[in-house]
Write a protein that holds these residues in place. Structure first.
Motif, mmCIF file in Angstrom:
data_model
loop_
_atom_site.group_PDB
_atom_site.id
_atom_site.type_symbol
_atom_site.label_atom_id
_atom_site.label_comp_id
_atom_site.label_asym_id
_atom_site.label_seq_id
_atom_site.Cartn_x
_atom_site.Cartn_y
_atom_site.Cartn_z
ATOM 1 N N LEU A 7 34.928 -1.123 -11.847
ATOM 2 C CA LEU A 7 34.027 0.011 -12.041
ATOM 3 C C LEU A 7 34.470 1.207 -11.205
ATOM 4 C CD1 LEU A 7 31.403 1.169 -13.263
ATOM 5 C CD2 LEU A 7 30.173 0.202 -11.311
ATOM 6 N N ILE A 8 34.893 0.963 -9.977
ATOM 7 C CA ILE A 8 35.392 2.025 -9.094
ATOM 8 C C ILE A 8 36.597 2.711 -9.728
ATOM 9 C CG2 ILE A 8 36.549 2.488 -6.894
ATOM 10 C CD1 ILE A 8 33.559 2.130 -6.630
ATOM 11 N N SER A 9 37.486 1.923 -10.324
ATOM 12 C CA SER A 9 38.671 2.487 -10.976
ATOM 13 C C SER A 9 38.297 3.394 -12.140
ATOM 14 C CB SER A 9 39.586 1.360 -11.467
ATOM 15 O OG SER A 9 40.142 0.654 -10.381
ATOM 16 N N TYR A 10 37.217 3.045 -12.835
ATOM 17 C CA TYR A 10 36.765 3.882 -13.953
ATOM 18 C C TYR A 10 36.048 5.138 -13.451
ATOM 19 C CZ TYR A 10 37.877 0.480 -17.595
ATOM 20 O OH TYR A 10 38.543 -0.350 -18.463
ATOM 21 N N ILE A 11 35.206 4.971 -12.430
ATOM 22 C CA ILE A 11 34.449 6.111 -11.903
ATOM 23 C C ILE A 11 35.381 7.184 -11.356
ATOM 24 C CG2 ILE A 11 32.862 6.855 -10.065
ATOM 25 C CD1 ILE A 11 31.426 4.185 -10.379
ATOM 26 N N PHE A 12 36.437 6.750 -10.652
ATOM 27 C CA PHE A 12 37.384 7.694 -10.043
ATOM 28 C C PHE A 12 38.681 7.764 -10.843
ATOM 29 C CE2 PHE A 12 34.607 6.341 -6.570
ATOM 30 C CZ PHE A 12 34.218 7.572 -6.066
ATOM 31 N N ILE A 155 30.760 16.159 5.857
ATOM 32 C CA ILE A 155 30.183 14.936 5.279
ATOM 33 C C ILE A 155 30.823 14.635 3.927
ATOM 34 C CG2 ILE A 155 28.077 13.878 4.375
ATOM 35 C CD1 ILE A 155 26.509 15.410 6.485
ATOM 36 N N ALA A 156 30.971 15.671 3.099
ATOM 37 C CA ALA A 156 31.585 15.485 1.778
ATOM 38 C C ALA A 156 33.017 14.987 1.915
ATOM 39 C CB ALA A 156 31.543 16.792 0.993
ATOM 40 N N LEU A 157 33.760 15.542 2.875
ATOM 41 C CA LEU A 157 35.144 15.114 3.081
ATOM 42 C C LEU A 157 35.204 13.675 3.581
ATOM 43 C CD1 LEU A 157 36.739 18.291 4.723
ATOM 44 C CD2 LEU A 157 37.099 17.412 2.412
ATOM 45 N N SER A 158 34.261 13.294 4.437
ATOM 46 C CA SER A 158 34.217 11.917 4.932
ATOM 47 C C SER A 158 33.974 10.942 3.786
ATOM 48 C CB SER A 158 33.109 11.772 5.984
ATOM 49 O OG SER A 158 33.342 12.628 7.084
ATOM 50 N N ILE A 159 33.060 11.309 2.893
ATOM 51 C CA ILE A 159 32.770 10.467 1.734
ATOM 52 C C ILE A 159 33.991 10.368 0.827
ATOM 53 C CG2 ILE A 159 31.366 10.281 -0.370
ATOM 54 C CD1 ILE A 159 29.076 11.590 1.212
ATOM 55 N N LEU A 160 34.682 11.498 0.644
ATOM 56 C CA LEU A 160 35.862 11.512 -0.210
ATOM 57 C C LEU A 160 36.977 10.649 0.369
ATOM 58 C CD1 LEU A 160 37.278 12.597 -2.721
ATOM 59 C CD2 LEU A 160 37.968 14.605 -1.401
ATOM 60 N N PHE A 162 36.561 8.063 2.309
ATOM 61 C CA PHE A 162 36.122 6.686 2.103
ATOM 62 C C PHE A 162 36.388 6.241 0.661
ATOM 63 C CE2 PHE A 162 32.749 3.844 0.559
ATOM 64 C CZ PHE A 162 32.976 2.738 1.376
ATOM 65 N N CYS A 163 36.062 7.115 -0.288
ATOM 66 C CA CYS A 163 36.257 6.797 -1.709
ATOM 67 C C CYS A 163 37.736 6.636 -2.042
ATOM 68 C CB CYS A 163 35.635 7.878 -2.588
ATOM 69 S SG CYS A 163 33.827 7.904 -2.561
ATOM 70 N N THR A 164 38.583 7.440 -1.394
ATOM 71 C CA THR A 164 40.026 7.321 -1.607
ATOM 72 C C THR A 164 40.531 5.955 -1.152
ATOM 73 O OG1 THR A 164 40.320 9.711 -1.328
ATOM 74 C CG2 THR A 164 42.279 8.330 -1.089
ATOM 75 N N GLY A 165 40.059 5.529 0.009
ATOM 76 C CA GLY A 165 40.418 4.195 0.498
ATOM 77 C C GLY A 165 39.894 3.098 -0.414
ATOM 78 N N VAL A 167 39.334 3.360 -3.675
ATOM 79 C CA VAL A 167 40.148 3.369 -4.892
ATOM 80 C C VAL A 167 41.488 2.671 -4.636
ATOM 81 C CG1 VAL A 167 41.412 4.823 -6.536
ATOM 82 C CG2 VAL A 167 39.085 5.436 -5.852
ATOM 83 N N ALA A 168 42.096 2.955 -3.498
ATOM 84 C CA ALA A 168 43.370 2.312 -3.157
ATOM 85 C C ALA A 168 43.194 0.795 -3.066
ATOM 86 C CB ALA A 168 43.900 2.870 -1.836
ATOM 87 N N SER A 169 42.118 0.365 -2.433
ATOM 88 C CA SER A 169 41.839 -1.072 -2.310
ATOM 89 C C SER A 169 41.622 -1.699 -3.679
ATOM 90 C CB SER A 169 40.602 -1.298 -1.436
ATOM 91 O OG SER A 169 40.799 -0.786 -0.135
ATOM 92 N N ALA A 170 40.923 -0.970 -4.549
ATOM 93 C CA ALA A 170 40.651 -1.471 -5.898
ATOM 94 C C ALA A 170 41.939 -1.657 -6.680
ATOM 95 C CB ALA A 170 39.717 -0.503 -6.642
ATOM 96 N N ARG A 171 42.850 -0.679 -6.577
ATOM 97 C CA ARG A 171 44.097 -0.760 -7.334
ATOM 98 C C ARG A 171 44.980 -1.920 -6.848
ATOM 99 N NH1 ARG A 171 42.993 0.708 -11.650
ATOM 100 N NH2 ARG A 171 45.129 1.215 -12.272
ATOM 101 N N ILE A 172 44.955 -2.173 -5.538
ATOM 102 C CA ILE A 172 45.714 -3.295 -5.004
ATOM 103 C C ILE A 172 45.072 -4.616 -5.423
ATOM 104 C CG2 ILE A 172 46.346 -4.512 -2.884
ATOM 105 C CD1 ILE A 172 46.830 -1.827 -1.576
ATOM 106 N N TYR A 173 43.750 -4.697 -5.294
ATOM 107 C CA TYR A 173 43.025 -5.924 -5.641
ATOM 108 C C TYR A 173 43.227 -6.281 -7.110
ATOM 109 C CZ TYR A 173 39.222 -9.287 -6.168
ATOM 110 O OH TYR A 173 38.480 -10.422 -6.435
#
Length: 201
Positions: A7-12, A155-160, A162-165, A167-173
Motif C-alpha cells: 500500500l505504501i508503494s502505491y500511495i507514494f 514538521i512537513a520535512l520531517s514527515i517527508l 520518514f516517508c522516504t525511509g 518507501v525505501a524499506s517497502a521496496r527492499i521488503y
C-alpha cells in the motif's frame, strides 16, 4: 506487513510526485492565488501525470508490452517511463506557461531530467528505483521552497524524510530493488532538482 508495504508503494508511487509538488507549492507560497488559478494548474497536472499514465499502463498491458504493475523487466519499464517523460514535457511547456510560476516550472524541468536519467540507465541495463527518484525530487524541492519563501516547514520535512525511509524499506521488503538501486534512484531525484536551483532560488 506485506500488504501494508505494498500500500505504501502505491500511495507514494512516482506518478503522484508531480501533483504532490504542485500542491505543496500552493500550500507553501505566501503569494496570493485564487482557487481558480490553483485548480487551473493542479487539475491538468493531475490528469496528465496520474490519470493518463494509468490509462497508458492499461493499454500497454492489454497489448502485451508490460506484464504487471511491478514492471519486472528492464524492457517493460522503458515504455511507461518514455510516455511519462513526454507527459512531463507537456506540463512544462503547455500547462505551466499559461499560469507561469517559475518555481513550478523548474520543478518539472528537474523531474524531466530525473526521468530521462532513469531511462538512460535502463538502456545501460541498470534499474534505478523510480520510487526513490520521485521521493528524492520532492525531498530536495520542498526545502528549497522553504528557503525561497522563508517559510518554516520543519514538521512537513520531517514527515517527508520518514516517508522516504518507509518507501525505501517497502521496496527492499518487496524485493523490488536492492540497496544500490535505491541509493542511485534517490541521488538521481535529488541531483536533478539541485541542478535547477540556481535558476530560481
Amino acid at each position: 506487513m506485506r500488504s501494508f508495504l505494498t500500500l505504501i508503494s502505491y500511495i507514494f508511487h512516482p506518478i503522484v510526485i508531480p501533483t504532490a509538488g504542485t500542491v505543496a507549492y500552493f500550500i507553501i507560497t505566501p503569494r496570493f492565488s485564487t482557487p481558480a488559478f490553483e485548480s487551473s494548474n493542479i487539475l491538468p497536472i493531475f490528469i496528465l501525470t496520474v490519470v493518463i499514465p494509468i490509462v497508458s499502463f492499461l493499454i500497454l498491458k492489454n497489448i502485451g508490452l508490460v506484464s504487471s504493475v511491478a514492471l519486472p523487466s528492464l524492457k517493460e519499464r522503458r515504455y511507461p517511463l518514455l510516455i511519462y517523460i513526454v507527459l512531463l514535457f507537456m506540463v512544462a511547456y503547455k500547462i505551466i506557461p499559461n499560469n507561469f510560476t517559475i518555481e513550478l516550472y523548474y520543478y518539472f524541468i528537474g523531474l524531466i531530467g530525473a526521468a530521462t536519467t532513469s531511462l538512460i540507465l535502463l538502456f545501460l541495463n541498470f534499474k534505478s528505483s523510480i520510487h526513490l527518484t520521485g521521493m528524492g525530487s520532492l525531498l530536495m524541492y520542498l526545502p528549497c521552497l522553504s528557503i525561497h519563501f522563508e517559510m518554516n516547514i520543519t514538521i512537513a520535512l520531517s514527515i517527508l524524510i520518514f516517508c522516504t525511509g518507509l518507501v525505501a524499506s517497502a521496496r527492499i521488503y518487496l524485493r523490488a530493488h536492492n540497496t544500490t538501486e535505491l541509493i542511485i534512484g534517490l541521488f538521481v531525484g535529488m541531483f536533478s532538482q539541485i541542478l535547477t536551483i540556481k535558476l530560481w532560488l
